[in-house]
Write a protein that holds these residues in place. Structure first.
Motif, PDB file in Angstrom:
ATOM      1  N   LYS A 261       0.958  -1.128   0.180  1.00 54.85           N
ATOM      2  CA  LYS A 261       0.007   0.007  -0.015  1.00 54.85           C
ATOM      3  C   LYS A 261       0.833   1.409   0.003  1.00 54.85           C
ATOM      4  CE  LYS A 261      -3.420   2.398   2.753  1.00 54.85           C
ATOM      5  NZ  LYS A 261      -4.221   2.317   3.854  1.00 54.85           N
ATOM      6  N   LYS A 262       2.047   1.376   0.809  1.00 57.19           N
ATOM      7  CA  LYS A 262       2.826   2.456   0.903  1.00 57.19           C
ATOM      8  C   LYS A 262       3.553   2.501  -0.266  1.00 57.19           C
ATOM      9  CE  LYS A 262       1.842   3.612   5.086  1.00 57.19           C
ATOM     10  NZ  LYS A 262       1.148   5.038   5.372  1.00 57.19           N
ATOM     11  N   MET A 263       4.121   1.710  -1.068  1.00 59.57           N
ATOM     12  CA  MET A 263       4.914   1.497  -2.152  1.00 59.57           C
ATOM     13  C   MET A 263       3.751   2.380  -3.364  1.00 59.57           C
ATOM     14  SD  MET A 263       7.769   0.356  -2.764  1.00 59.57           S
ATOM     15  CE  MET A 263       7.839  -0.398  -4.261  1.00 59.57           C
ATOM     16  N   VAL A 264       2.826   1.706  -3.530  1.00 60.79           N
ATOM     17  CA  VAL A 264       1.649   2.116  -4.505  1.00 60.79           C
ATOM     18  C   VAL A 264       1.472   3.745  -4.246  1.00 60.79           C
ATOM     19  CG1 VAL A 264      -0.617   1.988  -5.169  1.00 60.79           C
ATOM     20  CG2 VAL A 264       0.581   0.015  -4.949  1.00 60.79           C
ATOM     21  N   GLU A 265       0.941   4.067  -2.848  1.00 64.42           N
ATOM     22  CA  GLU A 265       0.856   5.261  -2.791  1.00 64.42           C
ATOM     23  C   GLU A 265       1.984   6.162  -2.914  1.00 64.42           C
ATOM     24  OE1 GLU A 265      -0.626   7.906   1.239  1.00 64.42           O
ATOM     25  OE2 GLU A 265      -0.144   5.935   1.393  1.00 64.42           O
ATOM     26  N   ALA A 266       3.075   5.964  -2.788  1.00 68.83           N
ATOM     27  CA  ALA A 266       4.363   6.881  -3.057  1.00 68.83           C
ATOM     28  C   ALA A 266       4.792   7.045  -4.572  1.00 68.83           C
ATOM     29  CB  ALA A 266       5.941   6.119  -2.614  1.00 68.83           C
ATOM     30  N   GLU A 267       4.348   5.889  -5.250  1.00 68.28           N
ATOM     31  CA  GLU A 267       4.443   5.959  -6.995  1.00 68.28           C
ATOM     32  C   GLU A 267       3.385   6.630  -7.276  1.00 68.28           C
ATOM     33  OE1 GLU A 267       4.450   1.597  -7.445  1.00 68.28           O
ATOM     34  OE2 GLU A 267       6.660   1.368  -7.295  1.00 68.28           O
ATOM     35  N   ASP A 268       2.105   6.456  -6.694  1.00 67.73           N
ATOM     36  CA  ASP A 268       1.175   7.331  -7.415  1.00 67.73           C
ATOM     37  C   ASP A 268       1.226   9.069  -7.310  1.00 67.73           C
ATOM     38  OD1 ASP A 268      -0.355   4.989  -8.153  1.00 67.73           O
ATOM     39  OD2 ASP A 268      -1.821   5.056  -6.832  1.00 67.73           O
ATOM     40  N   LEU A 269       1.790   9.100  -6.067  1.00 67.44           N
ATOM     41  CA  LEU A 269       2.009  10.682  -5.891  1.00 67.44           C
ATOM     42  C   LEU A 269       3.218  11.102  -6.848  1.00 67.44           C
ATOM     43  CD1 LEU A 269       2.088  10.638  -1.776  1.00 67.44           C
ATOM     44  CD2 LEU A 269       0.507  12.018  -3.438  1.00 67.44           C
ATOM     45  N   ILE A 270       4.121  10.175  -7.048  1.00 68.63           N
ATOM     46  CA  ILE A 270       5.151  10.711  -8.013  1.00 68.63           C
ATOM     47  C   ILE A 270       4.753  10.872  -9.399  1.00 68.63           C
ATOM     48  CG2 ILE A 270       7.523  10.111  -9.073  1.00 68.63           C
ATOM     49  CD1 ILE A 270       8.052   8.619  -6.249  1.00 68.63           C
ATOM     50  N   LEU A 271       3.921  10.109  -9.619  1.00 72.87           N
ATOM     51  CA  LEU A 271       3.238   9.878 -11.296  1.00 72.87           C
ATOM     52  C   LEU A 271       2.516  11.176 -11.350  1.00 72.87           C
ATOM     53  CD1 LEU A 271       2.565   6.074 -11.732  1.00 72.87           C
ATOM     54  CD2 LEU A 271       4.296   7.616 -13.177  1.00 72.87           C
ATOM     55  N   GLU A 272       1.536  11.306 -10.235  1.00 72.03           N
ATOM     56  CA  GLU A 272       0.824  12.641 -10.435  1.00 72.03           C
ATOM     57  C   GLU A 272       1.388  13.837 -10.752  1.00 72.03           C
ATOM     58  OE1 GLU A 272      -2.480  14.990  -7.883  1.00 72.03           O
ATOM     59  OE2 GLU A 272      -1.214  13.342  -7.077  1.00 72.03           O
ATOM     60  N   ARG A 273       2.689  14.035 -10.104  1.00 71.70           N
ATOM     61  CA  ARG A 273       3.184  15.318  -9.830  1.00 71.70           C
ATOM     62  C   ARG A 273       4.148  15.295 -11.266  1.00 71.70           C
ATOM     63  NH1 ARG A 273       1.400  14.879  -5.620  1.00 71.70           N
ATOM     64  NH2 ARG A 273       1.008  16.819  -4.224  1.00 71.70           N
ATOM     65  N   GLU A 274       4.688  14.237 -11.777  1.00 68.21           N
ATOM     66  CA  GLU A 274       5.425  13.955 -13.106  1.00 68.21           C
ATOM     67  C   GLU A 274       4.584  14.490 -14.178  1.00 68.21           C
ATOM     68  OE1 GLU A 274       8.642  13.674 -13.889  1.00 68.21           O
ATOM     69  OE2 GLU A 274       9.289  12.954 -11.813  1.00 68.21           O
ATOM     70  N   SER A 275       3.240  13.948 -14.313  1.00 74.20           N
ATOM     71  CA  SER A 275       2.204  14.095 -15.327  1.00 74.20           C
ATOM     72  C   SER A 275       1.850  15.578 -15.436  1.00 74.20           C
ATOM     73  CB  SER A 275       1.203  13.320 -15.066  1.00 74.20           C
ATOM     74  OG  SER A 275       0.308  13.436 -14.033  1.00 74.20           O
ATOM     75  N   LEU A 276       1.831  16.392 -14.117  1.00 78.04           N
ATOM     76  CA  LEU A 276       1.452  17.604 -14.171  1.00 78.04           C
ATOM     77  C   LEU A 276       2.585  18.488 -14.399  1.00 78.04           C
ATOM     78  CD1 LEU A 276      -1.064  17.442 -10.989  1.00 78.04           C
ATOM     79  CD2 LEU A 276      -1.697  17.624 -13.666  1.00 78.04           C
ATOM     80  N   LYS A 277       3.767  18.043 -14.399  1.00 78.32           N
ATOM     81  CA  LYS A 277       5.027  18.757 -14.399  1.00 78.32           C
ATOM     82  C   LYS A 277       5.332  19.665 -13.297  1.00 78.32           C
ATOM     83  CE  LYS A 277       5.329  18.384 -19.573  1.00 78.32           C
ATOM     84  NZ  LYS A 277       5.319  19.134 -20.808  1.00 78.32           N
ATOM     85  N   LYS A 278       4.900  19.087 -12.282  1.00 82.65           N
ATOM     86  CA  LYS A 278       4.793  19.963 -10.840  1.00 82.65           C
ATOM     87  C   LYS A 278       6.328  19.479 -10.129  1.00 82.65           C
ATOM     88  CE  LYS A 278       1.565  20.326  -8.133  1.00 82.65           C
ATOM     89  NZ  LYS A 278       0.532  20.117  -7.355  1.00 82.65           N
ATOM     90  N   GLU A 279       7.073  20.575  -9.641  1.00 81.13           N
ATOM     91  CA  GLU A 279       8.440  20.448  -8.883  1.00 81.13           C
ATOM     92  C   GLU A 279       7.924  19.776  -7.625  1.00 81.13           C
ATOM     93  OE1 GLU A 279      11.457  20.932  -9.669  1.00 81.13           O
ATOM     94  OE2 GLU A 279      10.805  21.443 -11.369  1.00 81.13           O
ATOM     95  N   TYR A 280       8.795  18.845  -6.992  1.00 81.85           N
ATOM     96  CA  TYR A 280       8.678  18.074  -5.802  1.00 81.85           C
ATOM     97  C   TYR A 280       9.842  17.604  -5.297  1.00 81.85           C
ATOM     98  CZ  TYR A 280       8.979  13.885  -8.408  1.00 81.85           C
ATOM     99  OH  TYR A 280       9.430  12.698  -9.055  1.00 81.85           O
ATOM    100  N   SER A 281       9.816  17.355  -4.016  1.00 82.20           N
ATOM    101  CA  SER A 281      10.907  16.581  -3.389  1.00 82.20           C
ATOM    102  C   SER A 281      10.909  15.334  -2.794  1.00 82.20           C
ATOM    103  CB  SER A 281      11.717  17.612  -2.470  1.00 82.20           C
ATOM    104  OG  SER A 281      10.959  17.758  -1.346  1.00 82.20           O
ATOM    105  N   ALA A 282      11.566  14.475  -2.639  1.00 85.61           N
ATOM    106  CA  ALA A 282      11.601  13.470  -1.685  1.00 85.61           C
ATOM    107  C   ALA A 282      10.863  13.474  -0.485  1.00 85.61           C
ATOM    108  CB  ALA A 282      13.033  12.617  -1.543  1.00 85.61           C
ATOM    109  N   GLU A 283      11.243  14.827  -0.007  1.00 88.69           N
ATOM    110  CA  GLU A 283      10.650  14.875   1.272  1.00 88.69           C
ATOM    111  C   GLU A 283       9.473  15.312   1.388  1.00 88.69           C
ATOM    112  OE1 GLU A 283      12.708  18.194   3.458  1.00 88.69           O
ATOM    113  OE2 GLU A 283      11.834  17.782   5.340  1.00 88.69           O
ATOM    114  N   GLN A 284       8.858  15.888   0.412  1.00 79.95           N
ATOM    115  CA  GLN A 284       7.438  16.242   0.268  1.00 79.95           C
ATOM    116  C   GLN A 284       6.630  14.904   0.116  1.00 79.95           C
ATOM    117  OE1 GLN A 284       7.789  19.151  -2.956  1.00 79.95           O
ATOM    118  NE2 GLN A 284       7.562  20.815  -1.683  1.00 79.95           N
TER     119      GLN A 284
END
Length: 243
Positions: free
Chosen positions: A67-90
């Motif tokens: 569940k935690k793996m999927v949640e992290a990957e989904d958050l990253i994909l969402e930000r990548e698709s929207l071309k939003k800046e993000y950090s590992a900490e966020q």
């Protein structure tokens, strides 16, 4: 693109000998971790990165890891698709759910303190005044970001124009400050993008054109007839008027 991994973090160890099962997010060569649970090394499979069946709650723990793996990957994909800046900490902060209870004025206070640390005192003063107008409208009560919707902002505009008698430009400047803090809250994982009250079909921010008012002939004549002390501040202003 960030990477997500699961590992048994052996740099830490509890007194009873258990190690933390850790989700690690790496972005721009910076790693951030979140502990999922603690197990003995004998109950951990380093190859499959799963809890062995020797652990009494192995099914629950493996489901939690997934569940935690999927949640992290989904958050990253969402930000990548929207071309939003993000950090590992966020990403880790959002998984933890930290910041979800941060209110508007708590984040606003942090914003003003950041400006002061950067010695942007004029901006800090201006933003502080605009934030205080919003707080006054709310009866000095705090508010969550998800509660700031289009209906509330329209009521704020009516209040500012009718009760405070401020200009349309001042209203828009207050909206700009609220919008800035809302965008910061989304970036920090405090509020979901779906609650964003600005943009197409919602609250639009449009600064009114500045109206320039010139001097008429009698006012210019009055300036010409002024008797001013040479070298004074107003004398310099007057002489520059004719240059």
């Amino acid at each position: 693109m960030a990477s997500v991994n699961i590992l048994l973090y052996k740099s830490k160890k509890k007194a009873d000998g258990r190690y933390p099962i850790t989700l690690r997010v790496i972005k721009d060569r910076k790693s951030t971790y979140i502990c999922i649970d603690w197990v003995y090394e004998k109950d951990w499979d380093h190859k499959t990165k799963k809890v062995r069946s020797s652990h009494a709650n192995y099914k629950r723990l493996n489901n939690l890891i997934l569940k935690k793996m999927v949640e992290a990957e989904d958050l990253i994909l969402e930000r990548e698709s929207l071309k939003k800046e993000y950090s590992a900490e966020q990403i880790i902060t959002m998984i933890k759910g930290e910041g979800k209870n941060v209110t508007f004025f708590e984040l606003a206070k942090e914003h003003i303190e950041d400006l002061k640390r950067e010695r942007k005192f004029n901006q800090a003063g201006g933003d502080s005044g605009r934030i205080n107008r919003f707080k006054e409208f709310l009866g000095n009560k705090d508010i969550g970001f998800h509660e700031i919707d289009e209906h509330l902002l329209r009521k704020l505009k009516v209040y500012l124009r009718s009760n405070r008698g401020v200009s349309e430009r001042t209203v828009m400047n207050i909206f700009i400050t609220i919008r800035f803090l809302f965008n910061r809250a989304i970036s920090d994982g405090i509020v979901d993008q779906k609650y964003y009250p600005f943009g197409k079909g919602k609250i639009r921010i449009k600064l009114p054109e500045t109206v320039k008012i010139g001097l008429d002939e009698s006012e210019i004549y009055a300036i010409e007839e002024l008797h001013l002390t040479n070298g004074s501040g107003i004398w310099h202003t007057s002489t520059s008027f004719y240059k």
